[in-house]
Every structure is written in C-alpha cells, then in structure tokens.
Design a protein around this motif. Structure first.
Motif, short mmCIF file in Angstrom:
data_model
loop_
_atom_site.label_atom_id
_atom_site.label_comp_id
_atom_site.label_asym_id
_atom_site.label_seq_id
_atom_site.Cartn_x
_atom_site.Cartn_y
_atom_site.Cartn_z
N ASP A 1 0.82 -1.21 0.00
CA ASP A 1 0.00 0.00 0.00
C ASP A 1 0.86 1.26 0.00
OD1 ASP A 1 -2.82 -0.65 0.06
OD2 ASP A 1 -2.44 -1.59 2.00
N THR A 2 0.27 2.33 -0.48
CA THR A 2 0.88 3.64 -0.26
C THR A 2 0.77 3.97 1.22
OG1 THR A 2 -1.20 4.83 -0.57
CG2 THR A 2 0.12 4.38 -2.55
N PRO A 3 1.63 4.83 1.76
CA PRO A 3 1.53 5.20 3.18
C PRO A 3 0.14 5.71 3.55
CG PRO A 3 3.62 5.94 2.29
CD PRO A 3 2.84 5.42 1.13
N ARG A 4 -0.48 6.49 2.67
CA ARG A 4 -1.81 7.03 2.97
C ARG A 4 -2.84 5.92 3.08
NH1 ARG A 4 -5.07 11.39 -0.83
NH2 ARG A 4 -6.95 11.57 0.49
N ALA A 5 -2.82 4.98 2.13
CA ALA A 5 -3.77 3.88 2.16
C ALA A 5 -3.53 3.00 3.38
CB ALA A 5 -3.67 3.05 0.89
N ALA A 6 -2.27 2.76 3.73
CA ALA A 6 -1.96 1.93 4.89
C ALA A 6 -2.47 2.58 6.17
CB ALA A 6 -0.45 1.70 4.98
N ARG A 7 -2.33 3.90 6.27
CA ARG A 7 -2.82 4.61 7.45
C ARG A 7 -4.33 4.51 7.55
NH1 ARG A 7 -1.14 9.17 6.21
NH2 ARG A 7 0.88 9.17 7.25
N LEU A 8 -5.02 4.67 6.44
CA LEU A 8 -6.49 4.59 6.44
C LEU A 8 -6.97 3.19 6.82
CD1 LEU A 8 -7.18 6.60 3.16
CD2 LEU A 8 -7.81 7.32 5.48
N LYS A 9 -6.34 2.18 6.25
CA LYS A 9 -6.77 0.81 6.52
C LYS A 9 -6.43 0.37 7.94
CE LYS A 9 -6.20 -0.75 1.73
NZ LYS A 9 -5.49 -1.68 0.83
N THR B 1 -2.63 -6.66 0.00
CA THR B 1 -1.54 -6.10 0.79
C THR B 1 -1.69 -6.58 2.23
OG1 THR B 1 -2.71 -4.11 1.53
CG2 THR B 1 -1.65 -4.03 -0.66
N VAL B 2 -0.63 -6.36 3.02
CA VAL B 2 -0.69 -6.73 4.44
C VAL B 2 -1.82 -5.99 5.15
CG1 VAL B 2 0.56 -6.61 6.63
CG2 VAL B 2 1.74 -7.38 4.58
N SER B 3 -2.05 -4.74 4.76
CA SER B 3 -3.10 -3.95 5.41
C SER B 3 -4.50 -4.43 5.07
CB SER B 3 -2.95 -2.47 5.01
OG SER B 3 -1.70 -1.97 5.38
N ALA C 1 6.09 -5.50 17.52
CA ALA C 1 4.69 -5.12 17.70
C ALA C 1 4.43 -3.65 17.41
CB ALA C 1 4.25 -5.43 19.13
N GLN C 2 5.48 -2.85 17.38
CA GLN C 2 5.28 -1.43 17.07
C GLN C 2 4.78 -1.21 15.65
OE1 GLN C 2 8.32 -2.77 17.53
NE2 GLN C 2 9.41 -2.42 15.61
N GLU C 3 4.92 -2.22 14.79
CA GLU C 3 4.50 -2.09 13.40
C GLU C 3 3.01 -2.38 13.19
OE1 GLU C 3 6.57 -0.81 11.48
OE2 GLU C 3 8.46 -1.18 12.53
N LEU C 4 2.36 -2.93 14.19
CA LEU C 4 0.97 -3.34 14.02
C LEU C 4 0.01 -2.16 14.18
CD1 LEU C 4 2.30 -6.09 14.20
CD2 LEU C 4 0.39 -6.86 15.61
N SER C 5 -1.01 -2.16 13.35
CA SER C 5 -2.02 -1.09 13.37
C SER C 5 -3.13 -1.42 14.36
CB SER C 5 -2.62 -0.93 11.98
OG SER C 5 -3.41 -2.06 11.64
N GLU C 6 -4.04 -0.47 14.53
CA GLU C 6 -5.20 -0.71 15.38
C GLU C 6 -6.02 -1.88 14.86
OE1 GLU C 6 -6.49 3.60 17.15
OE2 GLU C 6 -6.85 3.26 15.01
N MET C 7 -6.15 -2.00 13.55
CA MET C 7 -6.91 -3.10 12.96
C MET C 7 -6.19 -4.43 13.12
SD MET C 7 -9.89 -2.27 11.86
CE MET C 7 -10.28 -3.63 10.76
N ASP C 8 -4.85 -4.42 13.06
CA ASP C 8 -4.09 -5.64 13.29
C ASP C 8 -4.37 -6.17 14.70
OD1 ASP C 8 -2.77 -5.80 10.81
OD2 ASP C 8 -1.27 -4.35 11.46
N TRP C 9 -4.38 -5.26 15.68
CA TRP C 9 -4.63 -5.68 17.05
C TRP C 9 -6.03 -6.24 17.22
CZ3 TRP C 9 -1.16 -6.99 20.24
CH2 TRP C 9 0.11 -6.39 20.22
N ALA D 1 1.03 3.32 10.19
CA ALA D 1 -0.16 2.95 10.95
C ALA D 1 0.20 2.26 12.26
CB ALA D 1 -1.06 2.03 10.13
N GLY D 2 1.50 2.18 12.57
CA GLY D 2 1.94 1.46 13.76
C GLY D 2 1.75 2.25 15.03
N ALA D 3 2.26 1.68 16.13
CA ALA D 3 2.04 2.24 17.46
C ALA D 3 2.91 3.46 17.72
CB ALA D 3 2.30 1.17 18.52
N THR D 4 2.30 4.48 18.27
CA THR D 4 3.05 5.63 18.79
C THR D 4 3.14 5.56 20.31
OG1 THR D 4 1.02 6.94 18.78
CG2 THR D 4 2.44 7.11 16.85
N SER D 5 2.27 4.76 20.91
CA SER D 5 2.35 4.48 22.35
C SER D 5 1.68 3.14 22.59
CB SER D 5 1.66 5.57 23.17
OG SER D 5 0.25 5.41 23.16
#
Length: 764
Positions: free
Chosen positions: A302-310, A462-464, A560-568, A593-597
């Motif tokens: 994905d593009t960074p924008r699409a990955a963030r949205l997904k 894609t992974v997302s 795990a910092q690479e996982l998005s909210e949807m991955d979790w 789309a990964g973890a910031t905290s």
C-alpha cells in the motif's frame, strides 16, 4: 562457554572492560582457588554425574518410545481417548529427543551444602520419582542459577557452569557467591555466547539467561505483558523463553489451544523457528500478520496514505457502510413470471424484507435467508390471492397450504427469482467484496471511503488488507451457510461410526476363533469408520494454522510497534483470554499505521490488564557500533536512551566513499571477503540498489558483519527512513561498514573513513 584454560590466560588486547573483569573474575574465583589436581578430580566427578544423567535420559526415552508404540497398538478406551494418549506420548518423546544438546549446563550449591544440577529438562531418580537428578531450568528451584549475584546470593554458595560438547563435559567455571566486594556476576558463558559467530538461526539462551531477562520470563501476569527494548536486548528470545516457561507451568491449559507467534516477515520466523523446538515445545504456530487469514497471498504494498487509512479503526465504519450498500432496493418493480401468475418485487416489499434481515443480527450472507423468506412470503400471498380469487378461501385450509407449498417450490427453482435475490442481496466472499469495493469509485463514495483506497487491481492483496478481510468474515458470514448443516451431519455420522467401532473393539476380546458372525460385525464397523470417520491426523499447530476460527491460549507478537489498530483487533479475536507477550521498540517503528504508544494500542482491549517491562542491556551490538547508531537515534528519537552494550569488539566501524561505478565492485568485495570468514553477513541498502536487501527485511535478525549502502538514501526513503537506518546499523555483532557516494548524513558519526579498497587486510 569460556573454558578455564582460556580464562586463565592473559586478556587479549582490545577486550572490553566487562570482558577483562570477567576474565580476572573467573581467574580469581574460577575454581575456588582449587589446586590443579583437585580440579581434575572434580572434573572427573562431574563427568561421571553428567554421564549418569544421559544414561537416565536414554532410559526415559526408551520407556517413552515403548509406551508410544504400545499406545499405537492399544485398544483400551474410546478411539478419542486412544488418540489423545498417542499424541501426548508422541510429545513426550519429542521433548526427550531434543534434550541431548546441553542436557546439563550448571550446578548450584546452597549454603547448607546441598547440590542441584540445572538443565534443559527435569530428570528424576528411577527408584524415587520425587528425587530430582536434574532440575528443569524453568523450575522455581532453578531460578537462583540466573539471578544470584555476589551481593545477593539467594542462599547459594556457588554457581558452577559447564562447558560441554555433545555429551562430554569439557570443563567448568565456578563463581563463589556471597562476597559483595567481588561485585556483580561475571558471566563468562554469556560473553562466550555473544562473541560466538552467528549461525543460520537464533539460539536459545537457556544456559545464559540474565537476571533482568529471567524476571520477565517468569512474570506471573494473566493479561498482556509488553516488553520494550532497543536493538540487541534479547527481547525476542526472552519472549520465546517466556512461552516455554508458561508451557511448563500451565501445560494442560496451554497445550489444548496452543500458542501463536506473530513476526514481521518469513525470514524472521525462519530465524527464530528452532528456539521453541529446542526447548521441547512444538504446539506453536508461527505466522506473519499477512498470513492471519489462511490461504490469502499478499502480493502488493500500500501507499503510506492507504496503509494509514486501513490501519485505523475508522475503516470499520467504511466496511459496515459498504456491506449495507449491498442490500439494495429495486428502482423499478422486478417482475417474476410464474406458471399461473406474474408477481413483482417492489421497493416497499424489499424494504420490509431488508429491515427484517438486518434486524435478525445475522451476518450479511446468512441474513439473506431472512430476506428471501420475507420476499417469498409476500409473493406467495399475492399469487394465491390472484390465482384463487374466484374459488379459494382461507377456510379451505388444506387447498390453501397446498397451493402455498407449490408456489414456494416454484420460486425456489425459478431462475428469475434467484437473479433478483442476487441483485438485491448478493452472497459474497470477503475477497470478492473487498476487491469490488477497491475497484469501484462509486461504491467507495457510497461507503464514505477515501479515494486513496481505490486501485485498479482490486485483488492485489496487501498486508493492510488482511485485518479488513478478517473483519469481513464476521460481517459477511460464510458464503455457503447450507454447507454448515451438511458438515454437522457429516460429523454426527462420524461420531456415530466411531462409537460403533469402539463398542465392537471393546467386545473383540470376548470373541473366540469360531465366532465368525461377530468378526463380520467388527469388519463392518471398521468399514463404517473408514467411510465416515475422517479423523484429523494433523498435529495441533497444523490444524490451528489452517483454521481462521481457531483461538489460542497465548499469543506472542514481535516487532509489535509495526501493528495497526486493525491488526490488534484481529489478534485479540484470536485470543479471547487476552493472554499476550508483546515485544517491540517504538523507536524502530516503520509503519505509518503502527504504534506511537503502547497505551493507545492496549487500552481499548485490556484496560488495566497490561503491564510494561523494559530491557536496557544490549547483548548483541558492541559498544563501537552502538555509538554510531546512537547518533542516528538521537536525531529522530531524542527522548529514547540507547541500550547499554555489555562489550566492545575492538573493531572500529568504517565508511568508504565510492563513485557510482565503484559501488558494485565494493559490494562484491565485501561479500567475497566475508564468505571466507566464519559467521554470517548481509548487505543492507535502499530499494533499487542491486545486491542489497531493505532494512525492513532484516528486523529481528543479527549478523556477524553488516555493510550499509547509501545511508542518505535510506534516510530519504519515506517518513520513517531514520528508523530504517537505525535498524540497519544495529544488525551487526562484530563488524560494520558503510559505503556512500555523497556526503554522509550528519547524524552518522564515529565511523573511520578509509580510502583504500576494502580487503581482508582492513579492519572490517
């Protein structure tokens, strides 16, 4: 491990402060001031004891194999009970098979003079099953072996560590505990392990676990444990040893459902795959986030924008709206021509049916049955009223019901009616649904989705996309609900057949040679079982990996910092008990789309049920290389302290400026030179540079030598380029080189610039 002879030698030039301390510590404490003759006698005694342990291991292994063979031939109990017994004994044999290498690696002596030997598994005296000959490293009594220090001896007088090869004890080193003035533990075994050349896979650290790591491995926390640590802190191997510890302390509960380990890429999973089997644990599924939906193949990015949205939970609203958009009303009445009458599906009828179907709470595909029933009811009522208006009344109940039954059957076989249902309430698989959504700007707009989600090739996954497809399995439901009832019937038949077979086998002992009739009955039962009882002979890990609905007792998530909210959301669904070991480093985050905290990711699922632990000691990266990486870290994460390296390697990292024409030859020269050395090496560079791999593909891996190519391009490649460069620089355990065409990034300091061609004579 470092043997006593080496430990007595003069420290070599270039040793770190810790290495010099350990060497002098072992020399001072090494065998407790034992005379050479006394040491040799003690060594013979230890060799005899360890040889006895191997004799006991062989006996246990032979006994387990005999029991396993007998279970395969046995007929006691039900078929299911026999199968469970065979599997349990098979696992016991597997655990004993892996114990040969490093069976016993140490000894503890208490202040009262008691001795305990520590090893890979537990062994007990054949005559007294309560008398341990060897303590399993996970047993509570073995914990002082990892945490006792001179200042805090844990009621221990001595810790002895064996240096072994195969089944042979080569030598040992001793630490006399309880002397605070001697300082902290001088761990010769640890230094030998971290200095040793790397192999093809990660090794277990069962003989060299450090106190900081042991505390985390044995932590009794039922919820989510987050372990954060910088490069080389051993967070991955700690997480895997924690799994082995949990399987030891909670085996019955853990083994029934198994453990899921999620890593960043296949190379990483290959790297760590041997650790748990080497500790005797096999009920573990290894996968990447892109493989959480069985059978799906990820082929695109994905593009960074699409990955963030997904990756955001807001995508759930888009999916729900897109599913609702499938449930349509006809713009014009749909005519259904039956044998005796023509009926129509109008918007009002479809709307009523849609409300009833949505109100059922069923997933979309399963709710279609409700939609169909309402439409069928309305159409048959209208048809009956028109067909029987001159002769049929509701008082003629039998004729009315017969006519209704005939009309229902006719609609069920009517191609036009089926086509209308497909148009108004289509059955779709998650893959069909999402592919059509992505490739249709109109459907994206109808669902309120961002246009960045659109793509021409809808099913280039894609992974997302994986968490979205996983979500759609629940939103849409199974695409063939009827098959579920058929599967239930097949299982019922199988259970019946198994029951018949169990009854027949249990009676077989009563059959004499002349009871031909009973023999025929027995053959019939076996035939019945063969026809209907399709027993699943796959082991737990194979069954779990192929089943999207499988739920695990425990889940390990690495990087795990690479996982998005949807991955979790996907992972929490896989583990209803919310028992996780989460490993990561926020400073190494690459995904937008990964973890910031950690709080942001954990609080929605386990509020108040997650704890945080950190690892601060770098066991992999020598101080010379870490000082280079620390400059990059300070640039993009100034609030993060780099982990402290336990050693220096005595080899200074270097850089070399080359032209575009010289770059390929310089890479080839590095590869050629490293091929002649023991250990592993890799060339890391930005996308598009021949002969290099991206830093993201090396996450969690380690190599003796690393060549980083064009660091400025790595920095410039995307919003997380600095984290990529940090990862690249911290993969090396011994030697680091950098090739660059333009000026080096200003954050990259501490490198020795060399002008001559790289060769074996340079300090690589």
């Amino acid at each position: 491990m470092v043997d006593v002879g080496v430990a007595r030698e003069r420290p070599r030039e270039g040793m770190s402060v810790l290495e010099n301390h350990v060497t002098s510590s072992v020399q001072r404490k090494g065998n407790g001031h034992m005379p050479t003759q006394g040491y040799e006698e003690e060594l013979r005694s230890e060799r005899d004891y360890v040889a006895g342990l191997y004799t006991r291991l062989d006996a246990e292994r032979a006994r387990a194999k005999d029991q396993y063979s007998a279970a395969l031939r046995g007929r006691d109990g039900t078929a299911m009970e026999r199968e469970d017994q065979v599997r349990a004994l098979g696992k016991a044999v597997q655990r004993l098979e892996v114990a040969d290498n490093g069976l016993c690696f140490g000894r503890l002596d208490t202040l009262s003079g008691e001795r305990s030997y520590i090893g890979r598994i537990g062994l007990y005296d054949e005559q007294n099953e309560f008398e341990p000959l060897l303590l399993d490293w996970r047993a509570p009594a073995a914990r002082p072996f990892y945490v006792a220090t001179a200042a805090n001896p844990e009621n221990m007088r001595r810790r002895r560590q064996f240096h072994t090869r195969g089944r042979q004890v080569l030598d040992f080193t001793d630490e006399v505990l309880g002397r605070p003035d001697d300082g902290e533990r001088g761990d010769a075994a640890l230094l030998a392990a971290v200095n040793a050349p790397r192999g093809e896979g990660m090794r277990d650290i069962v003989a060299t676990i450090q106190a900081e790591q042991d505390e985390i491995i044995r932590l009794e926390h039922p919820g989510v444990l987050v372990i954060e640590g910088g490069p080389g802190t051993g967070k991955t191997v700690v997480a895997l040893h924690r799994v082995a510890y949990l399987l030891y302390t909670q085996r019955e509960r853990m083994e029934r459902q198994g453990v899921l380990v999620v890593g960043p890429n296949p190379a990483f999973l290959n790297h760590i795959a041997h650790v748990l089997p080497s500790l005797g644990e096999t009920n573990v599924v290894f996968t990447t986030a892109g493989e959480l939906v069985p059978g799906l193949r990820v082929t695109a990015e994905d593009t960074p924008r699409a990955a963030r949205l997904k990756g955001s939970l807001k995508i759930l609203e888009v999916l729900a709206a897109a599913v609702a958009d499938l449930q349509r009303l006809p713009e014009e009445p749909v005519l259904i021509e039956l044998a005796d009458v023509t009926v129509r599906i109008d918007a009002a009828t479809a709307e009523w049916a849609r409300e009833e179907a949505r109100g059922s709470g069923r997933p979309h595909n399963e709710a279609r049955e409700v939609f169909r029933e309402i439409i069928t009811y309305v159409l048959t009522e209208r048809a009956i009223a028109r067909i029987g208006k001159d002769w049929l009344t509701r008082d003629d109940r039998e004729a009315w019901e017969q006519l209704r039954e005939d009309l229902v059957d006719e609609l069920a076989e009517h191609a036009g009616f089926a086509a209308a249902l497909d148009e108004l309430w289509p059955i779709m698989t998650p893959e069909e649904f999402l592919a059509q959504l992505y490739s249709s700007p109109e459907r994206l707009r109808a669902a309120g989705a961002d246009e960045a989600l659109g793509r021409a090739d809808g099913d280039a996954w894609t992974v997302s996309d994986v968490p979205l497809l996983d979500e759609l399995i629940d939103l849409l439901g199974r695409d063939k609900p009827v098959d579920q009832s058929a599967e239930r019937e097949r299982r019922a038949e199988a259970e019946y057949a198994a029951g018949v077979l169990d009854v027949m086998v249990s009676r077989e002992d009563m059959m004499d040679d002349e009871d031909h009739l009973f023999a025929q009955d027995l053959l019939y039962a076996e035939d019945l079982a063969e026809r209907f009882l399709e027993r699943d002979t796959r082991d737990l890990a194979e069954r779990a990996a192929a089943d999207r609905d499988w739920t695990y007792r425990h889940v390990v998530v690495d990087e795990a910092q690479e996982l998005s909210e949807m991955d979790w959301r996907v992972l929490m669904r896989r583990c209803p008990g919310k028992s996780f070991t989460v490993v990561g480093d926020l400073a190494q985050r690459r995904s937008v789309a990964g973890a910031t905290s950690w709080e942001t990711m954990m609080a929605p699922y386990v509020p108040g049920r997650w704890v945080y632990r950190s690892l601060t000691v770098n066991y992999r990266t020598p101080a010379e290389i870490m000082s280079v990486a620390a400059g990059v870290l300070a640039e993009f994460a100034p609030d993060v302290a780099p982990p402290e390296s336990v050693r220096a390697c005595g080899v200074q990292p270097w850089s070399r400026r080359v032209t575009a024409g010289e770059l390929p030859a310089a890479i080839e020269e590095f590869v050629r030179d490293e091929a002649g050395r023991e250990g592993t090496s890799i060339v890391i560079g930005p996308p598009g540079v021949p002969g290099t791999v991206p830093a993201s593909a090396t996450k969690g891996l380690e190599f003796d030598a690393v060549l980083v190519v064009e660091p400025q391009q790595i920095l410039a490649d995307g919003p997380r380029g600095a984290a990529e460069l940090y990862v690249a620089l911290t993969r090396a355990t011994q030697r680091l080189g950098v090739l660059h065409q333009g000026p080096l990034p200003h954050s990259l300091t501490g490198l020795t610039e060399i002008g001559a061609p790289v060769s074996a004579g340079n300090s690589l």
